[in-house]
Design an enzyme around this catalytic site. Structure first.
Site, short mmCIF file in Angstrom:
data_model
loop_
_atom_site.label_atom_id
_atom_site.label_comp_id
_atom_site.label_asym_id
_atom_site.label_seq_id
_atom_site.Cartn_x
_atom_site.Cartn_y
_atom_site.Cartn_z
N HIS A 168 -38.96 -10.10 52.65
CA HIS A 168 -39.24 -8.72 52.58
C HIS A 168 -39.05 -7.52 53.71
CE1 HIS A 168 -41.00 -5.58 49.84
NE2 HIS A 168 -41.79 -5.23 50.59
N SER A 224 -39.54 -0.70 51.22
CA SER A 224 -40.88 -1.16 50.40
C SER A 224 -41.60 0.12 49.95
CB SER A 224 -41.79 -2.14 51.46
OG SER A 224 -43.05 -2.67 50.87
#
Length: 398
Positions: free
Chosen positions: A373, A175
């Site tokens: 995610h 990320s």
């Protein structure tokens, strides 16, 4: 421990004595449960070192090292290829080490013969220090992922290479960890020669097609935030969360909350991991990180920080901040990007746009409709579908 030293002694009576005893018992319980990154690593029987990196602008970052595997017949004096792992937003180095050694990436890397380092971004619970600035003052928090890319990562890399006497290292970023690498490589291109291979998990750059409810409903509010600390959870509250989320009927609620913030429901998130994940998230960030991401989402760009027209003219010579020059990135090996299908924070259109702008990259797409995610770090199939693939791709460049 207090209880051991005072076992058998007469305790004070009354409410005050009872209250003190309860507090002592709780303190001892939390001391046994709460762990930092080093403690998590020790519990898995791996060696660990703790180092401090001082950045060019004075921030003090704590980094952890697993120099070798306990399964290795050699010693720590043997030279090994180096891997640096960097966490995402709201996280810390803890995120890599709460998984068991049979699945967790740093342990698998150590078992595969690598010297493993775990970085921390400025402002999180392990890097809330500065040579001159007070973390209780607003000036300390005047940073975004931009400074992580131009200071934190390159200074950490230089520290590691100097200590290990290596000329390059492998990199994994999740990320925002991936975002920081893209910033570094685009603005400090000389570091491309120091990256032996790079592996970006759920890489955040462009997010114009994000379908996250949080993005859609909090974007404008995020843009109005002043430069303040979004503080880390207190260690005691961490363990309260761990305890509450360990209760069977509460675990599903905790899972729902986690998936809501993590960009989509997942069938791959290990339920037994939920209590510990909940206890390590919210590791501390600057509100400017949120403003930077929000601005890029609003204008569908991957650009430097927007200070407003007046200051932009002074800083950049233009009313709007320039885009990061992704096209100028040069690496020894193609940048490997890893993406899956149910990430509400990222959309495949945005990932493909990033790939088109990078001169040298590969996409490792995971066709899971229920992979979100954070599954790249906490999913129950990370060993087979992510970590072993990272190791295989890295070995190609050795």
């Amino acid at each position: 421990m207090y209880l051991a030293r005072n076992f058998g002694k007469k305790q004070s009576h009354g409410k005050d004595g009872t209250r003190k005893l309860i507090l002592v018992i709780l303190a001892n319980i939390f001391s046994l449960i709460y762990a930092d990154t080093a403690e998590f690593i020790k519990r898995h029987k791996y060696p660990v070192e703790v180092h401090n990196v001082v950045t060019e602008d004075g921030y003090i970052l704590k980094v952890y090292r697993i120099p070798y595997s306990p399964r290795d017949s050699g010693t720590g004096n043997v030279s090994r290829p180096v891997f640096l792992l960097h966490h995402g937003i709201l996280m810390s180095s803890d995120c890599w080490v709460i998984t068991d050694p049979g699945h967790g990436l740093p342990f698998l890397l150590a078992d595969s013969g690598y010297d493993v380092w775990l970085g921390n971004s400025r402002g999180n619970r392990y890097s809330r220090q500065h040579q001159n600035l007070d973390p209780d003052g607003s000036q300390f928090w005047q940073f975004s992922f931009h400074e992580m890319g131009i200071y934190d990562l390159p200074n950490t890399i230089d520290f590691i290479l100097r200590l290990t006497k290596q000329t390059g290292l492998h990199f994994v970023g999740h990320s925002q960890g991936a975002t920081a690498l893209l910033v570094m490589l685009s603005l400090r291109p000389e570091y491309g020669e120091k990256i032996t291979s790079s592996h970006l998990l759920a890489p955040v750059a462009f997010q114009g097609h994000s379908s996250s409810w949080l993005v859609k409903n909090t974007l404008e509010n995020a843009l109005q935030l002043p430069d303040i600390e979004v503080p880390a959870i207190h260690p005691i509250l961490q363990e309260v969360l761990h305890f509450v989320c360990s209760i069977s009927w509460m675990r599903e609620i905790c899972r729902y909350i986690l998936c809501f913030f993590a960009g989509g429901e997942s069938q791959h998130l290990d339920n037994m991991m939920v209590p510990r994940i909940m206890s390590i998230v919210l590791a501390g960030i600057s509100s400017r990180q949120l403003r930077h991401f929000a601005s890029n989402i609003k204008y569908d760009r991957f650009a430097l920080f927007d200070f407003g027209v007046q200051y932009n003219l002074k800083m950049y010579g233009s009313q709007r901040p320039p885009d990061y020059p992704l096209g100028s990135i040069k690496t020894l090996q193609p940048i490997d990007l890893y993406f899956a299908g149910n990430d509400k924070w990222l959309d495949i259109k945005d990932v493909r746009r990033l790939i088109e702008m990078l001169p040298y990259s590969n996409l490792n797409f995971k066709p899971f409709r229920d992979w979100n995610h954070i599954d790249f770090v906490f999913g129950d199939k990370i060993k087979v579908f992510v970590n072993e693939l990272v190791i295989r791709n890295a070995k190609k460049s050795n």
